[in-house]
Design an enzyme around this catalytic site. Structure first.
Site, mmCIF file in Angstrom:
data_model
loop_
_atom_site.group_PDB
_atom_site.id
_atom_site.type_symbol
_atom_site.label_atom_id
_atom_site.label_comp_id
_atom_site.label_asym_id
_atom_site.label_seq_id
_atom_site.Cartn_x
_atom_site.Cartn_y
_atom_site.Cartn_z
ATOM 1 N N LYS A 83 1.054 -1.127 -0.040
ATOM 2 C CA LYS A 83 -0.109 -0.048 0.033
ATOM 3 C C LYS A 83 0.722 1.483 -0.029
ATOM 4 C CE LYS A 83 0.657 1.807 4.078
ATOM 5 N NZ LYS A 83 1.199 3.038 4.444
ATOM 6 N N ASP A 124 -3.308 -1.220 9.236
ATOM 7 C CA ASP A 124 -3.323 -1.199 7.794
ATOM 8 C C ASP A 124 -3.650 -2.493 7.299
ATOM 9 O OD1 ASP A 124 -2.050 1.055 7.605
ATOM 10 O OD2 ASP A 124 -0.029 0.266 7.587
HETATM 11 O O1 C5P Z 1 -1.266 -0.589 13.804
HETATM 12 P P1 C5P Z 1 0.071 -1.046 13.791
HETATM 13 O O2 C5P Z 1 0.474 -2.157 14.587
HETATM 14 O O3 C5P Z 1 0.319 -1.174 12.303
HETATM 15 O O4 C5P Z 1 0.851 0.281 14.294
HETATM 16 C C1 C5P Z 1 2.038 0.076 14.617
HETATM 17 C C2 C5P Z 1 2.616 1.503 15.367
HETATM 18 O O5 C5P Z 1 2.572 2.626 14.581
HETATM 19 C C3 C5P Z 1 1.780 1.635 16.578
HETATM 20 O O6 C5P Z 1 2.293 0.750 17.780
HETATM 21 C C4 C5P Z 1 1.873 3.228 16.758
HETATM 22 O O7 C5P Z 1 3.150 3.409 17.548
HETATM 23 C C5 C5P Z 1 2.105 3.528 15.452
HETATM 24 N N1 C5P Z 1 0.661 4.074 14.911
HETATM 25 C C6 C5P Z 1 0.108 5.235 15.445
HETATM 26 N N2 C5P Z 1 -1.110 5.703 14.951
HETATM 27 C C7 C5P Z 1 -1.585 4.781 13.805
HETATM 28 C C8 C5P Z 1 -1.066 3.696 13.353
HETATM 29 C C9 C5P Z 1 0.098 3.454 13.762
HETATM 30 O O8 C5P Z 1 0.653 5.823 16.251
HETATM 31 N N3 C5P Z 1 -2.783 5.379 13.410
#
Ligand code: C5P
Length: 312
Positions: free
Chosen positions: A15, A148
């Protein structure tokens, strides 16, 4: 009696974010997003095998030469393991089978490669284990696995809200041409978000809307889209990795309409006017950067490539 060997192959796309508006962190630490996702033709493939010769659960990962294998999670801690465990638990069973992931999407690259693998695992294992999970169940499991991952299931072009896990498809009938320049060393997404907080302590709790980007998309004109591309994580990513600014300048000097950092970086993206323009920009960039890939979007989300009983 022994089970016949079965093989399922799923493919999931990288993506990119055509627009990424980030707000001040929420109480749970995640940042509210307004984003326009696009799935592009850069893929991870996942092969899942079941049968008596695969009684346990194993995941093996192979990577393209330009993918930073050192940035891969340790065995047993891959997001594919988590996806399998979540899907199995939902159906009251344990994960079984042998999974092989072939990664062309850079690791820790801002292209949601891990999310693609999770989505491919949900789709492949649902078929391998003959679970027939409703789409809503797969999307809920996906959202728990990462912000994502729901988009990786849906693909195409879509508006993302919440922490990115709420996905609404956007009509996008054009084909957009991109050059993708991965970085030899990855960048930590949490570190980039933390640096965003440090740079923008007064950020609004509501990210700015993506209206201009959506209007530009509807024109099907790459020159209009180039102007509207926007990424709030670009400033913190460039601050952490000043070398990326040079990459962006080089791509634009080579004839790209616009360069931008992909998601939290460090992959750099270049929107080009046509396929021929993208091929030319990639060729010029390869004089300095060993890897410059040509990709197009939108492409579909995670799906099965084949589902077969292995031969005799
Ligand atoms: O959701 P995911 O595990 O992919 O997110 C990885 C990290 O990216 C989260 O732990 C956070 O630190 C950051 N993040 C965030 N806000 C989002 C998506 C991700 O702060 N909307």
């Amino acid at each position: 009696m022994t089970d016949p060997p079965r093989v399922v192959v799923a493919r999931a796309a990288a993506k990119i974010n055509l627009y990424l508006g980030v707000g001040a962190p929420r109480a749970d630490g995640f940042h509210p997003l307004t984003t326009v996702y696009q799935a592009i033709s850069l893929y991870d493939d996942l092969t899942a095998r079941a049968g008596s010769e695969h009684p346990g659960w194993t995941v093996a990962v192979r990577v393209a030469p330009y993918v930073d294998a050192a940035a891969l999670p340790a065995a047993g801690e891959n997001i594919v393991d988590r996806a399998a465990a979540a899907l199995a638990a939902h159906h009251g069973r344990v994960p079984t089978g042998r999974v092989e992931v072939v990664k062309q999407i850079p690791v820790a690259g801002g292209l949601a490669g891990g999310s693609a693998d999770a989505a491919a695992a949900l789709v492949a294992l649902d078929a391998l284990w003959e679970l027939g999970s409703p789409v809503d169940v797969l999307r809920e499991l996906a959202a728990d696995l990462g912000s994502d991952v729901p988009f990786a299931l849906v693909g195409g072009t879509a508006l993302g809200t919440g922490r990115g896990e709420r996905v609404d498809p956007v009509v996008d009938s054009a084909t957009w041409w991109w050059v993708v320049v991965p970085s030899a060393v990855g960048l930590s997404t949490p570190a980039v978000y933390r640096h965003f907080d440090a740079l923008f302590p007064q950020a609004s709790s509501t990210p700015a809307p993506a209206d201009e980007l959506l209007a530009a998309l509807a024109t099907r004109d790459p020159v209009r889209l180039a102007v509207a591309l926007h990424n709030d994580l670009q400033a913190p990513a460039l601050d952490l990795r000043p070398d990326l600014a040079v990459v962006l300048e080089r791509g634009e000097a080579a004839g790209a309409l616009r360069g931008l950092v992909s998601g939290s970086g460090p992959t750099c993206l270049f929107l080009c006017a046509s396929e021929a323009a993208a091929v030319a920009v990639a060729a010029e960039l390869r004089a300095v950067h060993p890897v410059a890939l040509v990709a197009h979007g939108p492409v579909p989300g995670a799906g099965l490539v084949t589902s077969a009983v292995a031969g005799p």
